[in-house]
Write a protein that holds these residues in place. Structure first.
Motif, PDB file in Angstrom:
ATOM      1  N   ALA A 103      98.543 -69.475   7.435  1.00  0.00           N
ATOM      2  CA  ALA A 103      97.288 -69.180   8.364  1.00  0.00           C
ATOM      3  C   ALA A 103      97.373 -68.834   9.392  1.00  0.00           C
ATOM      4  N   THR A 104      96.587 -68.087   9.773  1.00  0.00           N
ATOM      5  CA  THR A 104      96.026 -67.910  10.920  1.00  0.00           C
ATOM      6  C   THR A 104      95.080 -67.831  12.203  1.00  0.00           C
ATOM      7  N   SER A 105      94.900 -68.393  12.943  1.00  0.00           N
ATOM      8  CA  SER A 105      93.702 -68.515  14.086  1.00  0.00           C
ATOM      9  C   SER A 105      92.705 -67.234  14.358  1.00  0.00           C
ATOM     10  N   ALA A 106      93.423 -66.099  13.979  1.00  0.00           N
ATOM     11  CA  ALA A 106      92.969 -63.975  13.916  1.00  0.00           C
ATOM     12  C   ALA A 106      91.972 -64.681  13.375  1.00  0.00           C
ATOM     13  N   LYS A 107      90.437 -63.859  12.634  1.00  0.00           N
ATOM     14  CA  LYS A 107      89.917 -63.211  12.175  1.00  0.00           C
ATOM     15  C   LYS A 107      90.431 -61.965  11.769  1.00  0.00           C
ATOM     16  N   LYS A 108      91.008 -61.595  12.474  1.00  0.00           N
ATOM     17  CA  LYS A 108      90.873 -59.845  12.431  1.00  0.00           C
ATOM     18  C   LYS A 108      92.034 -59.323  12.547  1.00  0.00           C
ATOM     19  N   ASN A 109      92.406 -57.891  11.766  1.00  0.00           N
ATOM     20  CA  ASN A 109      93.584 -57.892  12.244  1.00  0.00           C
ATOM     21  C   ASN A 109      94.031 -56.667  13.164  1.00  0.00           C
ATOM     22  N   THR A 110      95.396 -56.731  13.871  1.00  0.00           N
ATOM     23  CA  THR A 110      95.474 -55.554  14.510  1.00  0.00           C
ATOM     24  C   THR A 110      96.469 -54.790  14.106  1.00  0.00           C
ATOM     25  N   GLY A 111      96.870 -54.672  13.296  1.00  0.00           N
ATOM     26  CA  GLY A 111      98.259 -53.587  12.864  1.00  0.00           C
ATOM     27  C   GLY A 111      98.036 -54.356  11.902  1.00  0.00           C
ATOM     28  N   PRO A 112      99.027 -53.582  10.835  1.00  0.00           N
ATOM     29  CA  PRO A 112     100.210 -53.882   9.388  1.00  0.00           C
ATOM     30  C   PRO A 112     100.395 -54.513   9.421  1.00  0.00           C
ATOM     31  N   ALA A 113     101.348 -55.956   8.412  1.00  0.00           N
ATOM     32  CA  ALA A 113     101.150 -56.839   7.604  1.00  0.00           C
ATOM     33  C   ALA A 113     102.831 -56.886   8.519  1.00  0.00           C
ATOM     34  N   THR A 114     103.669 -57.778   8.425  1.00  0.00           N
ATOM     35  CA  THR A 114     104.818 -57.873   9.027  1.00  0.00           C
ATOM     36  C   THR A 114     105.389 -58.870   8.343  1.00  0.00           C
ATOM     37  N   LYS A 115     104.751 -60.003   7.944  1.00  0.00           N
ATOM     38  CA  LYS A 115     105.149 -61.297   7.220  1.00  0.00           C
ATOM     39  C   LYS A 115     105.993 -62.151   8.233  1.00  0.00           C
ATOM     40  N   HIS A 116     106.108 -61.728   9.688  1.00  0.00           N
ATOM     41  CA  HIS A 116     106.233 -62.922  10.473  1.00  0.00           C
ATOM     42  C   HIS A 116     105.880 -63.914  10.868  1.00  0.00           C
ATOM     43  N   VAL A 117     106.749 -64.712  10.754  1.00  0.00           N
ATOM     44  CA  VAL A 117     106.317 -66.091  10.800  1.00  0.00           C
ATOM     45  C   VAL A 117     106.340 -66.596  12.381  1.00  0.00           C
ATOM     46  N   ASP A 118     105.014 -66.788  12.898  1.00  0.00           N
ATOM     47  CA  ASP A 118     105.103 -66.925  13.801  1.00  0.00           C
ATOM     48  C   ASP A 118     105.524 -69.059  14.065  1.00  0.00           C
ATOM     49  N   GLN A 119     104.514 -69.598  13.618  1.00  0.00           N
ATOM     50  CA  GLN A 119     105.702 -71.132  13.533  1.00  0.00           C
ATOM     51  C   GLN A 119     105.582 -71.701  12.151  1.00  0.00           C
ATOM     52  N   PHE A 120     106.426 -72.577  12.205  1.00  0.00           N
ATOM     53  CA  PHE A 120     106.995 -73.439  10.213  1.00  0.00           C
ATOM     54  C   PHE A 120     106.586 -74.807  11.403  1.00  0.00           C
ATOM     55  N   VAL A 121     105.626 -75.307  10.339  1.00  0.00           N
ATOM     56  CA  VAL A 121     105.169 -76.581  10.813  1.00  0.00           C
ATOM     57  C   VAL A 121     105.252 -77.888   9.533  1.00  0.00           C
ATOM     58  N   VAL A 122     105.788 -78.755   9.746  1.00  0.00           N
ATOM     59  CA  VAL A 122     105.922 -79.507   8.524  1.00  0.00           C
ATOM     60  C   VAL A 122     104.404 -80.848   9.425  1.00  0.00           C
ATOM     61  N   LEU A 123     103.969 -81.193   8.092  1.00  0.00           N
ATOM     62  CA  LEU A 123     102.538 -82.196   8.396  1.00  0.00           C
ATOM     63  C   LEU A 123     103.075 -83.393   7.321  1.00  0.00           C
ATOM     64  N   LEU A 124     103.397 -84.069   7.751  1.00  0.00           N
ATOM     65  CA  LEU A 124     103.115 -85.587   7.332  1.00  0.00           C
ATOM     66  C   LEU A 124     102.108 -86.542   7.028  1.00  0.00           C
ATOM     67  N   GLY A 125     101.943 -86.331   5.825  1.00  0.00           N
ATOM     68  CA  GLY A 125     100.754 -87.045   5.721  1.00  0.00           C
ATOM     69  C   GLY A 125     100.953 -88.825   5.726  1.00  0.00           C
ATOM     70  N   VAL A 126      99.974 -90.084   6.502  1.00  0.00           N
ATOM     71  CA  VAL A 126     100.355 -91.069   7.013  1.00  0.00           C
ATOM     72  C   VAL A 126      99.436 -91.953   6.698  1.00  0.00           C
ATOM     73  N   ALA A 127      99.593 -92.955   6.222  1.00  0.00           N
ATOM     74  CA  ALA A 127      98.787 -94.350   5.788  1.00  0.00           C
ATOM     75  C   ALA A 127      97.768 -94.094   7.138  1.00  0.00           C
ATOM     76  N   ASP A 128      98.264 -94.162   8.930  1.00  0.00           N
ATOM     77  CA  ASP A 128      98.095 -94.815   9.646  1.00  0.00           C
ATOM     78  C   ASP A 128      98.087 -94.084  10.724  1.00  0.00           C
ATOM     79  N   VAL A 129      97.436 -92.578  11.290  1.00  0.00           N
ATOM     80  CA  VAL A 129      98.294 -91.954  12.409  1.00  0.00           C
ATOM     81  C   VAL A 129      98.352 -92.727  13.685  1.00  0.00           C
ATOM     82  N   GLY A 130      97.785 -93.512  13.972  1.00  0.00           N
ATOM     83  CA  GLY A 130      97.729 -94.183  15.418  1.00  0.00           C
ATOM     84  C   GLY A 130      99.174 -95.285  15.676  1.00  0.00           C
ATOM     85  N   ALA A 131      99.634 -95.383  14.441  1.00  0.00           N
ATOM     86  CA  ALA A 131     100.476 -96.525  14.468  1.00  0.00           C
ATOM     87  C   ALA A 131     101.440 -95.571  14.154  1.00  0.00           C
ATOM     88  N   SER A 132     101.683 -94.535  13.590  1.00  0.00           N
ATOM     89  CA  SER A 132     103.072 -93.308  13.722  1.00  0.00           C
ATOM     90  C   SER A 132     102.629 -92.556  14.260  1.00  0.00           C
TER      91      SER A 132
END
Length: 213
Positions: A103-132
């Motif tokens: 995903a990207t927060s941008a909605k328009k392209n500013t140049g050719p694709a580079t396939k560069h990853v700015d951030q690698f994020v792991v999202l953990l699904g949890v039962a109780d976000v507050g407790a975790s």
């Protein structure tokens, strides 16, 4: 607290049935290098494993390029890349069963694709976000963003190769486009400066292995 005082997450390890096949896929699809490690699974998992992995890029062209590379390497499309109020993104499932969102927060392209990853994020699904959230704060993480009982994003050192967030499990599955049901271990280990432990939802953390002298 300055960036150098924040925790660092070095890598994510996925347990997979076929390490050679998974290595070929990830090298062809994403090229994440040392940020992503693979090892042979000791026990099988079925269905949703409780977490997703996200690649944040600069523009829609990079989303399309990475999604296309993943599909060509053997991934299955869960949510085709499209625009949303948050930007542009798509979700795929790797041949090993793990779910990836590009995903990207941008909605328009500013140049050719580079396939560069700015951030690698792991999202953990949890039962109780507050407790975790409290659990992780007690283990040394600082909260970066928090959206009540739904989502938490932790602040890590600027140079941290991997970022971490918490999401309610059912909401995370819905966002990924999969059923929330699943059995077996998560098949995920996170390596970072927090040390070795198992969290409230049985996600495994490991300490970095010291370099050989």
């Amino acid at each position: 607290m300055t960036s150098k005082d924040l925790s660092t997450i070095a890598s994510v390890t996925l347990d997979v049935a076929d390490t050679e096949a998974a290595q070929r896929f990830y090298s062809a699809a994403f090229g994440l290098g040392a940020r992503l490690r693979l090892r042979a699974a000791e026990a099988p998992s079925t269905g949703f494993r409780g977490f997703t992995l996200s690649l944040v890029v600069a523009q829609p062209a990079d989303v399309d390029a990475l999604v296309g590379a993943a599909l060509e390497a053997g991934a299955t499309a869960l949510k085709p890349a499209s625009k949303s109020m948050w930007g542009y993104g798509g979700t795929v499932q790797a041949p090993d069963g793990n779910v990836w969102k590009i995903a990207t927060s941008a909605k328009k392209n500013t140049g050719p694709a580079t396939k560069h990853v700015d951030q690698f994020v792991v999202l953990l699904g949890v039962a109780d976000v507050g407790a975790s959230k409290r659990f992780y704060v007690e283990h040394g993480l600082a909260v970066g963003k928090s959206f009540g009982p739904m989502y938490v994003e932790f602040a890590t050192a600027e140079e941290s190769p991997v970022k971490l967030g918490l999401y309610r499990r059912r909401a995370l599955a819905k966002d990924a486009g999969v059923s929330p049901e699943g059995t077996g271990p998560h098949g995920l280990a996170v390596t970072g400066t927090l040390g070795a432990f198992t969290d409230l939802d049985d996600y495994l953390w490991e300490a970095p292995v010291p370099a050989a002298a």
